[in-house]
Write a protein that holds these residues in place. Structure first.
Motif, PDB file in Angstrom:
ATOM      1  N   ARG A  31       1.171  -0.953   0.342  1.00 40.93           N
ATOM      2  CA  ARG A  31       0.014   0.204   0.424  1.00 40.93           C
ATOM      3  C   ARG A  31       0.723   1.362   0.085  1.00 40.93           C
ATOM      4  O   ARG A  31       0.473   2.230  -0.424  1.00 40.93           O
ATOM      5  CB  ARG A  31      -0.995  -0.105   1.430  1.00 40.93           C
ATOM      6  CG  ARG A  31      -1.956  -0.766   1.008  1.00 40.93           C
ATOM      7  CD  ARG A  31      -3.228  -0.813   1.937  1.00 40.93           C
ATOM      8  NE  ARG A  31      -4.704  -0.636   1.871  1.00 40.93           N
ATOM      9  CZ  ARG A  31      -4.539  -1.884   2.895  1.00 40.93           C
ATOM     10  NH1 ARG A  31      -3.950  -3.050   3.021  1.00 40.93           N
ATOM     11  NH2 ARG A  31      -6.101  -2.557   1.660  1.00 40.93           N
ATOM     12  N   SER A  32       1.943   1.080   0.671  1.00 41.57           N
ATOM     13  CA  SER A  32       2.776   2.632   1.275  1.00 41.57           C
ATOM     14  C   SER A  32       3.637   2.593  -0.807  1.00 41.57           C
ATOM     15  O   SER A  32       3.842   3.543  -1.109  1.00 41.57           O
ATOM     16  CB  SER A  32       3.567   2.036   1.993  1.00 41.57           C
ATOM     17  OG  SER A  32       4.882   3.204   1.937  1.00 41.57           O
ATOM     18  N   ILE A  33       3.734   1.579  -0.942  1.00 42.49           N
ATOM     19  CA  ILE A  33       4.784   1.469  -2.087  1.00 42.49           C
ATOM     20  C   ILE A  33       3.550   2.506  -2.968  1.00 42.49           C
ATOM     21  O   ILE A  33       4.358   3.090  -4.103  1.00 42.49           O
ATOM     22  CB  ILE A  33       5.617   0.388  -2.451  1.00 42.49           C
ATOM     23  CG1 ILE A  33       6.165  -0.072  -1.736  1.00 42.49           C
ATOM     24  CG2 ILE A  33       5.791   0.162  -4.389  1.00 42.49           C
ATOM     25  CD1 ILE A  33       6.839  -1.505  -2.011  1.00 42.49           C
ATOM     26  N   LEU A  34       2.725   1.592  -3.336  1.00 42.72           N
ATOM     27  CA  LEU A  34       2.055   1.837  -4.744  1.00 42.72           C
ATOM     28  C   LEU A  34       1.548   3.058  -4.540  1.00 42.72           C
ATOM     29  O   LEU A  34       0.877   4.049  -5.807  1.00 42.72           O
ATOM     30  CB  LEU A  34       0.710   0.826  -4.537  1.00 42.72           C
ATOM     31  CG  LEU A  34       1.556  -0.519  -5.426  1.00 42.72           C
ATOM     32  CD1 LEU A  34      -0.208  -2.043  -4.834  1.00 42.72           C
ATOM     33  CD2 LEU A  34       1.639  -0.667  -7.026  1.00 42.72           C
ATOM     34  N   GLY A  35       1.634   3.585  -3.663  1.00 46.56           N
ATOM     35  CA  GLY A  35       0.715   5.215  -3.466  1.00 46.56           C
ATOM     36  C   GLY A  35       1.653   6.171  -3.034  1.00 46.56           C
ATOM     37  O   GLY A  35       1.624   6.499  -3.647  1.00 46.56           O
ATOM     38  N   GLY A  38       1.647   6.489  -6.647  1.00 50.88           N
ATOM     39  CA  GLY A  38       0.378   7.755  -7.372  1.00 50.88           C
ATOM     40  C   GLY A  38      -1.155   6.963  -6.775  1.00 50.88           C
ATOM     41  O   GLY A  38      -2.297   7.799  -7.658  1.00 50.88           O
ATOM     42  N   TYR A  39      -0.960   5.564  -6.868  1.00 53.82           N
ATOM     43  CA  TYR A  39      -2.130   4.455  -6.764  1.00 53.82           C
ATOM     44  C   TYR A  39      -2.842   5.552  -5.132  1.00 53.82           C
ATOM     45  O   TYR A  39      -2.155   5.211  -4.690  1.00 53.82           O
ATOM     46  CB  TYR A  39      -1.979   3.412  -7.068  1.00 53.82           C
ATOM     47  CG  TYR A  39      -1.779   2.586  -8.225  1.00 53.82           C
ATOM     48  CD1 TYR A  39      -2.843   2.892  -9.025  1.00 53.82           C
ATOM     49  CD2 TYR A  39      -0.194   2.317  -8.156  1.00 53.82           C
ATOM     50  CE1 TYR A  39      -1.854   1.649  -9.907  1.00 53.82           C
ATOM     51  CE2 TYR A  39      -0.238   1.977  -9.897  1.00 53.82           C
ATOM     52  CZ  TYR A  39      -1.486   1.705 -10.606  1.00 53.82           C
ATOM     53  OH  TYR A  39      -0.277   1.391 -11.964  1.00 53.82           O
ATOM     54  N   THR A  40      -4.517   5.008  -5.290  1.00 51.54           N
ATOM     55  CA  THR A  40      -4.759   5.310  -4.671  1.00 51.54           C
ATOM     56  C   THR A  40      -6.150   3.652  -3.799  1.00 51.54           C
ATOM     57  O   THR A  40      -5.469   2.894  -4.678  1.00 51.54           O
ATOM     58  CB  THR A  40      -6.508   6.433  -4.710  1.00 51.54           C
ATOM     59  OG1 THR A  40      -7.224   5.986  -5.282  1.00 51.54           O
ATOM     60  CG2 THR A  40      -5.657   7.760  -5.549  1.00 51.54           C
ATOM     61  N   GLU A  41      -6.065   4.111  -2.589  1.00 51.12           N
ATOM     62  CA  GLU A  41      -7.036   2.553  -2.333  1.00 51.12           C
ATOM     63  C   GLU A  41      -7.954   2.327  -2.860  1.00 51.12           C
ATOM     64  O   GLU A  41      -8.482   0.929  -2.983  1.00 51.12           O
ATOM     65  CB  GLU A  41      -7.116   3.046  -0.518  1.00 51.12           C
ATOM     66  CG  GLU A  41      -8.013   2.195  -0.134  1.00 51.12           C
ATOM     67  CD  GLU A  41      -6.497   1.572  -0.114  1.00 51.12           C
ATOM     68  OE1 GLU A  41      -5.999  -0.012   1.206  1.00 51.12           O
ATOM     69  OE2 GLU A  41      -5.201   1.273   0.483  1.00 51.12           O
ATOM     70  N   GLU A  42      -8.637   2.972  -3.823  1.00 50.13           N
ATOM     71  CA  GLU A  42      -9.468   2.928  -4.463  1.00 50.13           C
ATOM     72  C   GLU A  42      -9.954   1.926  -5.531  1.00 50.13           C
ATOM     73  O   GLU A  42     -10.630   0.926  -6.510  1.00 50.13           O
ATOM     74  CB  GLU A  42     -10.553   4.070  -4.735  1.00 50.13           C
ATOM     75  CG  GLU A  42     -11.362   4.971  -3.456  1.00 50.13           C
ATOM     76  CD  GLU A  42     -10.171   5.339  -3.655  1.00 50.13           C
ATOM     77  OE1 GLU A  42      -9.297   5.520  -3.309  1.00 50.13           O
ATOM     78  OE2 GLU A  42     -10.558   6.488  -2.070  1.00 50.13           O
ATOM     79  N   VAL A  43      -8.831   1.252  -6.346  1.00 52.83           N
ATOM     80  CA  VAL A  43      -7.754   1.106  -7.015  1.00 52.83           C
ATOM     81  C   VAL A  43      -7.083  -0.384  -6.668  1.00 52.83           C
ATOM     82  O   VAL A  43      -6.780  -1.243  -7.452  1.00 52.83           O
ATOM     83  CB  VAL A  43      -7.660   2.113  -7.847  1.00 52.83           C
ATOM     84  CG1 VAL A  43      -8.257   2.669  -8.868  1.00 52.83           C
ATOM     85  CG2 VAL A  43      -5.597   2.128  -8.022  1.00 52.83           C
ATOM     86  N   LEU A  44      -7.554  -0.572  -5.221  1.00 57.64           N
ATOM     87  CA  LEU A  44      -5.874  -1.935  -4.859  1.00 57.64           C
ATOM     88  C   LEU A  44      -7.111  -2.945  -4.086  1.00 57.64           C
ATOM     89  O   LEU A  44      -7.803  -2.215  -3.344  1.00 57.64           O
ATOM     90  CB  LEU A  44      -5.408  -1.227  -3.797  1.00 57.64           C
ATOM     91  CG  LEU A  44      -4.415  -0.249  -4.218  1.00 57.64           C
ATOM     92  CD1 LEU A  44      -3.081   0.354  -3.223  1.00 57.64           C
ATOM     93  CD2 LEU A  44      -3.441  -0.180  -5.554  1.00 57.64           C
ATOM     94  N   SER A  45      -7.123  -3.518  -5.582  1.00 58.04           N
ATOM     95  CA  SER A  45      -7.889  -4.724  -4.037  1.00 58.04           C
ATOM     96  C   SER A  45      -7.090  -6.161  -3.994  1.00 58.04           C
ATOM     97  O   SER A  45      -5.962  -6.491  -3.995  1.00 58.04           O
ATOM     98  CB  SER A  45      -8.608  -6.115  -5.327  1.00 58.04           C
ATOM     99  OG  SER A  45      -9.388  -4.975  -5.947  1.00 58.04           O
ATOM    100  N   PHE A  46      -7.381  -6.099  -2.546  1.00 59.71           N
ATOM    101  CA  PHE A  46      -6.911  -7.393  -1.563  1.00 59.71           C
ATOM    102  C   PHE A  46      -6.870  -8.425  -1.954  1.00 59.71           C
ATOM    103  O   PHE A  46      -8.354  -8.867  -0.804  1.00 59.71           O
ATOM    104  CB  PHE A  46      -5.819  -7.265  -0.302  1.00 59.71           C
ATOM    105  CG  PHE A  46      -4.866  -5.760  -0.970  1.00 59.71           C
ATOM    106  CD1 PHE A  46      -3.306  -6.199  -0.326  1.00 59.71           C
ATOM    107  CD2 PHE A  46      -4.929  -4.333  -0.470  1.00 59.71           C
ATOM    108  CE1 PHE A  46      -2.435  -5.761  -0.314  1.00 59.71           C
ATOM    109  CE2 PHE A  46      -3.537  -3.565  -0.633  1.00 59.71           C
ATOM    110  CZ  PHE A  46      -2.731  -3.708  -0.366  1.00 59.71           C
ATOM    111  N   ALA A  47      -6.496  -9.814  -1.350  1.00 60.79           N
ATOM    112  CA  ALA A  47      -6.877 -11.248  -1.141  1.00 60.79           C
ATOM    113  C   ALA A  47      -5.536 -11.449  -0.386  1.00 60.79           C
ATOM    114  O   ALA A  47      -4.690 -11.773  -0.820  1.00 60.79           O
ATOM    115  CB  ALA A  47      -7.073 -11.485  -2.992  1.00 60.79           C
ATOM    116  N   SER A  48      -6.371 -12.316   0.413  1.00 60.53           N
ATOM    117  CA  SER A  48      -5.769 -12.900   0.835  1.00 60.53           C
ATOM    118  C   SER A  48      -4.877 -14.764   0.691  1.00 60.53           C
ATOM    119  O   SER A  48      -4.583 -14.958   1.410  1.00 60.53           O
ATOM    120  CB  SER A  48      -5.138 -12.816   2.581  1.00 60.53           C
ATOM    121  OG  SER A  48      -5.903 -11.905   3.710  1.00 60.53           O
ATOM    122  N   ASN A  49      -5.524 -14.989   0.281  1.00 57.32           N
ATOM    123  CA  ASN A  49      -5.839 -16.390  -0.516  1.00 57.32           C
ATOM    124  C   ASN A  49      -5.808 -16.977  -1.945  1.00 57.32           C
ATOM    125  O   ASN A  49      -6.716 -15.763  -2.567  1.00 57.32           O
ATOM    126  CB  ASN A  49      -6.513 -17.469   0.876  1.00 57.32           C
ATOM    127  CG  ASN A  49      -7.699 -16.990   0.685  1.00 57.32           C
ATOM    128  OD1 ASN A  49      -9.125 -16.650  -0.332  1.00 57.32           O
ATOM    129  ND2 ASN A  49      -8.075 -17.269   2.115  1.00 57.32           N
TER     130      ASN A  49
END
Length: 231
Positions: A31-35, A38-49
């Protein structure tokens, strides 16, 4: 945010992104690196499995994916193969603690665009992500050496002895950090001495625990000595 708004955040920032990773500490790092890119939280989708990743993939297309290999419900290589078959243009960057040659080759053959070890600092990961965004195929230097060794000259002396059995594949950086652990330094002190962030040091130590199959600093030091990584 509709598809037109989220599909592209600028000339070098395709979106949305899928991040398949079970370690919360890596969620924070990515999240920190992508932020910072220039990426915003809204375009990041996290999956744990794998199950969560497949559900997200069924719900919408993604412009880029980051995949770990060791997941709670299966192997990330299988997911890479499935994503690549469905979208051969999808950039897929592996960021994993796994450095086994066969796993690396399987991931690349399955369709991964690049392979990076989690031990790399945030700057190195950022550069690799930028490379993928430009259409590159970044390969971790440690991984590249293994691949080159595997495809090197096949001629060998007829009487060549078999190679010794390999121990847990600790990297030079992990050995450096484990040496400091053995000397009694805290994570914060190790971060200052090694020129890393405390978060990166914690990530290294978690990877060491995984590779040595231990749950404490004391056990890690004991196993490292048993395998010859520490005096």
């Amino acid at each position: 945010m509709n598809k037109e708004e989220s599909g592209h955040l600028g000339a070098d920032l395709p979106a949305p992104l899928l991040l398949v990773e079970d370690e919360q500490i890596m969620h924070v790092r990515l999240r920190s690196i992508l932020g910072a890119l220039g990426y915003t939280e809204e375009v990041l989708s996290f999956a744990s499995n794998l199950a969560e990743a497949k559900a997200l993939l069924a719900a919408q297309p993604f412009a880029m994916a980051f995949v770990d290999i060791g997941l709670p419900d299966g192997n990330g290589v299988d997911l890479i193969g499935e994503m690549h078959r469905n979208d051969r243009a999808l950039p897929i960057l592996v960021i994993s603690a796994w450095s086994d040659e066969q796993i690396i080759l399987r991931a690349l053959q399955a369709g991964a665009s690049g392979y990076l070890l989690k031990e790399r600092d945030d700057i190195e990961i950022t550069l690799s992500i930028r490379s993928v965004l430009r259409g590159g195929a970044p390969i971790d230097p440690f991984v590249a050496r293994h691949i080159l060794a595997m495809i090197g000259p096949s001629e060998a002396p007829a009487e060549a002895p078999p190679p010794p059995a390999a121990g847990p594949p600790l990297t030079p950086r992990e050995i450096e950090i484990l040496t400091l652990v053995n000397k009694g330094f805290t994570n914060k002190e190790i971060a200052e001495l090694a020129g890393l962030s405390p978060l990166t040091v914690e990530c290294h130590i978690r990877n060491i625990y995984k590779k040595l199959a231990v749950r404490s600093r004391t056990e890690a030091v004991f196993e490292a000595r048993a395998h010859g990584f520490l005096p």
